[in-house]
Write a protein that holds these residues in place. Structure first.
Motif, PDB file in Angstrom:
ATOM      1  N   VAL A  13      14.094  10.529  -7.376  1.00 30.59           N
ATOM      2  CA  VAL A  13      12.662  10.467  -7.643  1.00 30.59           C
ATOM      3  C   VAL A  13      12.019  11.696  -7.012  1.00 30.59           C
ATOM      4  CG1 VAL A  13      12.346   8.967  -5.623  1.00 30.59           C
ATOM      5  CG2 VAL A  13      10.554   9.118  -7.340  1.00 30.59           C
ATOM      6  N   ARG A  14      11.123  12.361  -7.756  1.00 30.55           N
ATOM      7  CA  ARG A  14      10.473  13.577  -7.278  1.00 30.55           C
ATOM      8  C   ARG A  14       8.978  13.317  -7.172  1.00 30.55           C
ATOM      9  NH1 ARG A  14       9.437  19.222  -9.759  1.00 30.55           N
ATOM     10  NH2 ARG A  14       9.864  20.649  -8.031  1.00 30.55           N
ATOM     11  N   CYS A  15       8.406  13.615  -6.011  1.00 34.11           N
ATOM     12  CA  CYS A  15       7.008  13.278  -5.741  1.00 34.11           C
ATOM     13  C   CYS A  15       6.251  14.475  -5.190  1.00 34.11           C
ATOM     14  CB  CYS A  15       6.903  12.136  -4.725  1.00 34.11           C
ATOM     15  SG  CYS A  15       7.658  10.592  -5.270  1.00 34.11           S
ATOM     16  N   GLY A  16       4.987  14.564  -5.559  1.00 30.70           N
ATOM     17  CA  GLY A  16       4.067  15.518  -4.960  1.00 30.70           C
ATOM     18  C   GLY A  16       3.012  14.779  -4.150  1.00 30.70           C
ATOM     19  N   LEU A  17       2.733  15.275  -2.946  1.00 35.94           N
ATOM     20  CA  LEU A  17       1.732  14.668  -2.064  1.00 35.94           C
ATOM     21  C   LEU A  17       0.677  15.701  -1.716  1.00 35.94           C
ATOM     22  CD1 LEU A  17       4.131  12.789   0.397  1.00 35.94           C
ATOM     23  CD2 LEU A  17       2.686  11.734  -1.349  1.00 35.94           C
ATOM     24  N   LEU A  18      -0.574  15.249  -1.610  1.00 32.63           N
ATOM     25  CA  LEU A  18      -1.683  16.163  -1.347  1.00 32.63           C
ATOM     26  C   LEU A  18      -2.732  15.472  -0.500  1.00 32.63           C
ATOM     27  CD1 LEU A  18      -3.164  18.866  -2.104  1.00 32.63           C
ATOM     28  CD2 LEU A  18      -4.190  17.588  -3.986  1.00 32.63           C
ATOM     29  N   HIS A  19      -3.269  16.194   0.495  1.00 37.13           N
ATOM     30  CA  HIS A  19      -4.376  15.692   1.305  1.00 37.13           C
ATOM     31  C   HIS A  19      -5.208  16.877   1.766  1.00 37.13           C
ATOM     32  CE1 HIS A  19      -6.646  13.590   4.423  1.00 37.13           C
ATOM     33  NE2 HIS A  19      -6.247  12.450   3.885  1.00 37.13           N
ATOM     34  N   ALA A  20      -6.531  16.737   1.693  1.00 38.61           N
ATOM     35  CA  ALA A  20      -7.416  17.870   1.964  1.00 38.61           C
ATOM     36  C   ALA A  20      -7.468  18.248   3.429  1.00 38.61           C
ATOM     37  CB  ALA A  20      -8.827  17.555   1.452  1.00 38.61           C
ATOM     38  N   THR A  21      -7.326  17.265   4.343  1.00 37.77           N
ATOM     39  CA  THR A  21      -7.515  17.567   5.765  1.00 37.77           C
ATOM     40  C   THR A  21      -6.274  17.340   6.610  1.00 37.77           C
ATOM     41  OG1 THR A  21      -8.360  15.323   6.143  1.00 37.77           O
ATOM     42  CG2 THR A  21      -9.975  17.034   5.622  1.00 37.77           C
ATOM     43  N   GLY A  22      -5.180  16.901   5.989  1.00 39.61           N
ATOM     44  CA  GLY A  22      -3.945  16.754   6.746  1.00 39.61           C
ATOM     45  C   GLY A  22      -3.393  15.340   6.702  1.00 39.61           C
ATOM     46  N   MET A  23      -2.123  15.210   6.348  1.00 37.05           N
ATOM     47  CA  MET A  23      -1.470  13.903   6.256  1.00 37.05           C
ATOM     48  C   MET A  23      -0.898  13.480   7.598  1.00 37.05           C
ATOM     49  SD  MET A  23       0.541  14.186   2.588  1.00 37.05           S
ATOM     50  CE  MET A  23       0.634  15.974   2.394  1.00 37.05           C
ATOM     51  N   ALA A  24      -0.950  12.148   7.840  1.00 40.01           N
ATOM     52  CA  ALA A  24      -0.370  11.586   9.055  1.00 40.01           C
ATOM     53  C   ALA A  24      -0.095  10.112   8.826  1.00 40.01           C
ATOM     54  CB  ALA A  24      -1.306  11.767  10.239  1.00 40.01           C
ATOM     55  N   GLY A  25       0.976   9.608   9.428  1.00 40.91           N
ATOM     56  CA  GLY A  25       1.322   8.204   9.303  1.00 40.91           C
ATOM     57  C   GLY A  25       1.974   7.905   7.961  1.00 40.91           C
ATOM     58  N   GLN A  26       1.902   6.666   7.553  1.00 41.36           N
ATOM     59  CA  GLN A  26       2.496   6.253   6.277  1.00 41.36           C
ATOM     60  C   GLN A  26       1.601   6.725   5.140  1.00 41.36           C
ATOM     61  OE1 GLN A  26       3.183   2.009   6.447  1.00 41.36           O
ATOM     62  NE2 GLN A  26       5.019   2.251   7.693  1.00 41.36           N
ATOM     63  N   VAL A  27       2.138   7.603   4.309  1.00 41.66           N
ATOM     64  CA  VAL A  27       1.321   8.238   3.276  1.00 41.66           C
ATOM     65  C   VAL A  27       1.609   7.702   1.877  1.00 41.66           C
ATOM     66  CG1 VAL A  27       0.970  10.350   4.592  1.00 41.66           C
ATOM     67  CG2 VAL A  27       2.979  10.147   3.088  1.00 41.66           C
ATOM     68  N   MET A  28       2.796   7.119   1.668  1.00 33.02           N
ATOM     69  CA  MET A  28       3.161   6.668   0.330  1.00 33.02           C
ATOM     70  C   MET A  28       4.259   5.620   0.432  1.00 33.02           C
ATOM     71  SD  MET A  28       4.675   8.929  -2.870  1.00 33.02           S
ATOM     72  CE  MET A  28       6.247   9.181  -2.041  1.00 33.02           C
ATOM     73  N   SER A  29       4.272   4.694  -0.515  1.00 32.31           N
ATOM     74  CA  SER A  29       5.376   3.740  -0.619  1.00 32.31           C
ATOM     75  C   SER A  29       6.134   3.961  -1.914  1.00 32.31           C
ATOM     76  CB  SER A  29       4.862   2.303  -0.557  1.00 32.31           C
ATOM     77  OG  SER A  29       4.094   1.998  -1.708  1.00 32.31           O
ATOM     78  N   LEU A  30       7.419   3.720  -1.867  1.00 28.23           N
ATOM     79  CA  LEU A  30       8.282   3.747  -3.052  1.00 28.23           C
ATOM     80  C   LEU A  30       8.935   2.381  -3.209  1.00 28.23           C
ATOM     81  CD1 LEU A  30      10.072   7.194  -2.696  1.00 28.23           C
ATOM     82  CD2 LEU A  30       8.560   6.517  -4.561  1.00 28.23           C
ATOM     83  N   THR A  31       8.917   1.864  -4.434  1.00 34.29           N
ATOM     84  CA  THR A  31       9.531   0.569  -4.716  1.00 34.29           C
ATOM     85  C   THR A  31      10.839   0.784  -5.459  1.00 34.29           C
ATOM     86  OG1 THR A  31       7.375  -0.510  -4.826  1.00 34.29           O
ATOM     87  CG2 THR A  31       9.236  -1.663  -5.829  1.00 34.29           C
ATOM     88  N   PHE A  32      11.893   0.178  -4.940  1.00 38.67           N
ATOM     89  CA  PHE A  32      13.210   0.251  -5.563  1.00 38.67           C
ATOM     90  C   PHE A  32      13.645  -1.149  -6.002  1.00 38.67           C
ATOM     91  CE2 PHE A  32      13.100   3.970  -2.859  1.00 38.67           C
ATOM     92  CZ  PHE A  32      13.707   4.953  -3.626  1.00 38.67           C
ATOM     93  N   GLN A  33      14.139  -1.236  -7.227  1.00 34.38           N
ATOM     94  CA  GLN A  33      14.769  -2.470  -7.700  1.00 34.38           C
ATOM     95  C   GLN A  33      16.233  -2.442  -7.290  1.00 34.38           C
ATOM     96  OE1 GLN A  33      13.381  -5.131  -9.511  1.00 34.38           O
ATOM     97  NE2 GLN A  33      15.341  -6.148  -9.159  1.00 34.38           N
ATOM     98  N   VAL A  34      16.643  -3.452  -6.533  1.00 32.76           N
ATOM     99  CA  VAL A  34      18.059  -3.584  -6.196  1.00 32.76           C
ATOM    100  C   VAL A  34      18.748  -4.255  -7.378  1.00 32.76           C
ATOM    101  CG1 VAL A  34      19.728  -4.473  -4.541  1.00 32.76           C
ATOM    102  CG2 VAL A  34      17.444  -3.801  -3.762  1.00 32.76           C
ATOM    103  N   LEU A  35      19.680  -3.557  -7.985  1.00 29.17           N
ATOM    104  CA  LEU A  35      20.301  -4.059  -9.197  1.00 29.17           C
ATOM    105  C   LEU A  35      21.097  -5.335  -8.917  1.00 29.17           C
ATOM    106  CD1 LEU A  35      21.478  -0.726 -10.850  1.00 29.17           C
ATOM    107  CD2 LEU A  35      19.323  -1.963 -11.139  1.00 29.17           C
ATOM    108  N   PRO A  36      21.110  -6.249  -9.869  1.00 30.90           N
ATOM    109  CA  PRO A  36      21.753  -7.546  -9.624  1.00 30.90           C
ATOM    110  C   PRO A  36      23.205  -7.456  -9.164  1.00 30.90           C
ATOM    111  CG  PRO A  36      20.439  -7.642 -11.625  1.00 30.90           C
ATOM    112  CD  PRO A  36      20.443  -6.205 -11.184  1.00 30.90           C
ATOM    113  N   ALA A  37      23.941  -6.449  -9.645  1.00 32.12           N
ATOM    114  CA  ALA A  37      25.361  -6.339  -9.289  1.00 32.12           C
ATOM    115  C   ALA A  37      25.605  -5.424  -8.087  1.00 32.12           C
ATOM    116  CB  ALA A  37      26.155  -5.827 -10.489  1.00 32.12           C
ATOM    117  N   ALA A  38      24.540  -5.012  -7.388  1.00 32.70           N
ATOM    118  CA  ALA A  38      24.692  -4.089  -6.260  1.00 32.70           C
ATOM    119  C   ALA A  38      25.521  -4.728  -5.145  1.00 32.70           C
ATOM    120  CB  ALA A  38      23.321  -3.687  -5.725  1.00 32.70           C
ATOM    121  N   ALA A  39      26.500  -3.970  -4.661  1.00 36.81           N
ATOM    122  CA  ALA A  39      27.339  -4.463  -3.568  1.00 36.81           C
ATOM    123  C   ALA A  39      26.570  -4.394  -2.257  1.00 36.81           C
ATOM    124  CB  ALA A  39      28.613  -3.631  -3.475  1.00 36.81           C
TER     125      ALA A  39
END
Length: 350
Positions: A95-121
Motif C-alpha cells: 500500500v502506498r500513501c501520501g501524508l500532508l500537514h501544514a504545521t507538522g505531524m506528530a503522534g498517530q497520523v493515520m490508520s490502515l485496515t487489513f483484512q486477515v484472510l480466512p486461510a491465513a496461518a
C-alpha cells in the motif's frame, strides 16, 4: 507524481513560510504499529510520527509491503486533525500513501485496515515500511527514520457465532438466494439441506469457503424441479476451531400440475422471531401467463388463514412477497388463473 502533488500542497498551505536552500533537515521517525487479529477478521494498524522539534514533518510518501497470501489492505483514515492522507490500495502486497500537514505531524497520523484472510496461518506478518519521500513544512528534504510494524495472526480458539438474519428468496426460475449477516472470525460456512423440516431425510452438507462467496454473505441454491418437492436448509459458520450451531435458513417448495404449461410456481419461506416471510415465483414458461398469488398462515385447503394476495397478477419470471405474525407452524402460497381454482403448496417454518 506523488512528490509534485505533495510539494504543491505544502506550498499552498504554508504560503509565506517557505525558505529555499536549507539543505537536509533533522530526523523525524515514522513508525508502523502492531495489531493482532484472527483469520476472517480485520486488523487496524496506526502510523505514528515521532517529530523532531527542529524539523516539523510536513509531507511524506510511504510504501508498506505485506504478505498478500495472509493479508489484504482494505481501508485507510487520517487520525490527527489537519492531516491529509491518500492511499493506493490497489497493488497486491503493498500500500502506498501520501501524508500532508501544514504545521507538522506528530503522534498517530493515520490508520490502515487489513483484512486477515480466512486461510491465513497463525504467526507474525511483517509490515515493511519504506519512506520514499520526506519533507519538512518548509519544503526541505528530511532524513526520516523508519520502524516496521506487523499484524499478528492469532490462533482461533473458539468457533464463530452463528449467522444472523438468515433469509431465503427467489432469484429466477431455477435459482434462489440464501443471505445472512456475516459474523467475525468465520473462515467457511456449512450449508445443510434436506427433504424434510426435521432434517433427517435426504440430508446433504456442503462446505463453502468465504472466498468462494462473491458477496461474502449470500449463496445460490437450486429450485425444486418436480411437483410436490420441497427443500429445507440450515447454515453454520465455521473456523479452525469448529462450527457454530446450525440455524434455519427456510425452505423452497414447488408445484407443477398437471404440466409445466399449467399451474407452475414455487414458494420460499422462513421465520424470523415469530414473523413469517413468504415469497412466490411464477415459473410458467408461457409468455404473458400472469397468475393470482395468495398467501396463507397454515396449510392452504386445510383450514389455513388467508393473509393476502399479490397486489397485481404476477407475470411469468416474477416474484412477490408478504410477511405476517405467524400463528401456525406452516406457511402456504397458492397460484390461480381465474376462473380456474387454486393450486397450493406449504412449507413448515417453525
Amino acid at each position: 507524481m506523488w512528490r509534485k502533488l505533495l510539494l504543491t500542497a505544502v506550498a499552498l498551505t504554508t504560503a509565506g513560510l517557505l525558505s529555499v536552500g536549507r539543505g537536509q533537515a533533522q530526523s523525524p521517525q515514522i513508525s508502523v504499529g502492531v495489531a493482532a487479529s484472527s483469520p476472517g477478521s480485520t486488523a487496524i494498524v496506526a502510523v505514528t510520527v515521532s517529530p523532531d522539534p527542529q524539523a516539523p514533518l510536513g509531507a511524506a510518501v510511504l510504501r508498506i509491503a505485506y504478505d498478500s497470501s495472509r493479508l489484504r489492505a482494505t481501508a485507510f483514515s487520517p487520525l490527527s486533525e489537519g492531516v491529509v492522507a491518500e492511499c493506493d490500495l490497489s497493488a497486491v502486497g503493498s500500500v502506498r500513501c501520501g501524508l500532508l500537514h501544514a504545521t507538522g505531524m506528530a503522534g498517530q497520523v493515520m490508520s490502515l485496515t487489513f483484512q486477515v484472510l480466512p486461510a491465513a496461518a497463525p504467526g507474525v506478518v511483517p509490515l515493511s515500511l519504506t519512506v520514499e519521500e520526506c519533507f519538512t513544512v518548509q519544503g526541505d528534504g528530511a532524513n526520516c527514520l523508519r520502524a516496521d510494524g506487523a499484524v499478528v495472526v492469532q490462533s482461533t480458539t473458539t468457533p464463530p457465532p452463528a449467522p444472523l438474519l438468515v433469509a431465503i428468496r427467489p432469484l429466477s426460475t431455477t435459482q434462489a438466494l440464501i443471505s445472512w449477516l456475516p459474523t467475525s472470525g468465520t473462515t467457511h460456512y456449512r450449508l445443510r439441506s434436506a427433504l424434510n423440516f426435521e432434517m433427517t431425510f435426504g440430508v446433504r452438507e456442503t462446505p463453502l469457503p468465504v472466498e468462494s462467496l462473491p458477496l461474502g454473505n449470500g449463496l445460490t441454491v437450486g429450485v425444486p424441479d418436480a411437483d410436490g418437492l420441497a427443500f429445507y436448509y440450515q447454515l453454520a459458520a465455521c473456523n479452525q476451531a469448529g462450527c457454530s450451531p446450525f440455524v434455519r435458513a427456510g425452505g423452497l417448495a414447488r408445484r407443477i400440475w398437471p404440466g409445466a404449461n399449467d399451474w407452475n410456481f414455487y414458494m420460499a419461506a422462513y421465520d424470523f422471531i415469530g414473523t413469517t416471510t413468504a415469497w412466490a415465483f411464477n415459473a410458467s414458461p408461457v409468455p404473458g401467463k400472469a397468475s393470482v398469488i395468495a398467501f396463507y398462515d397454515g396449510i392452504q385447503g386445510f383450514g389455513a388463514t388467508p393473509r393476502g394476495q399479490c397486489s397485481l397478477p404476477l407475470p411469468p419470471g416474477s416474484a412477490c412477497t408478504l410477511s405476517w405474525p405467524g400463528a401456525s407452524a406452516f406457511a402456504s402460497a397458492s397460484q390461480s388463473f381465474p376462473p380456474f381454482g387454486e393450486v397450493g403448496t406449504a412449507l413448515r417454518v417453525r
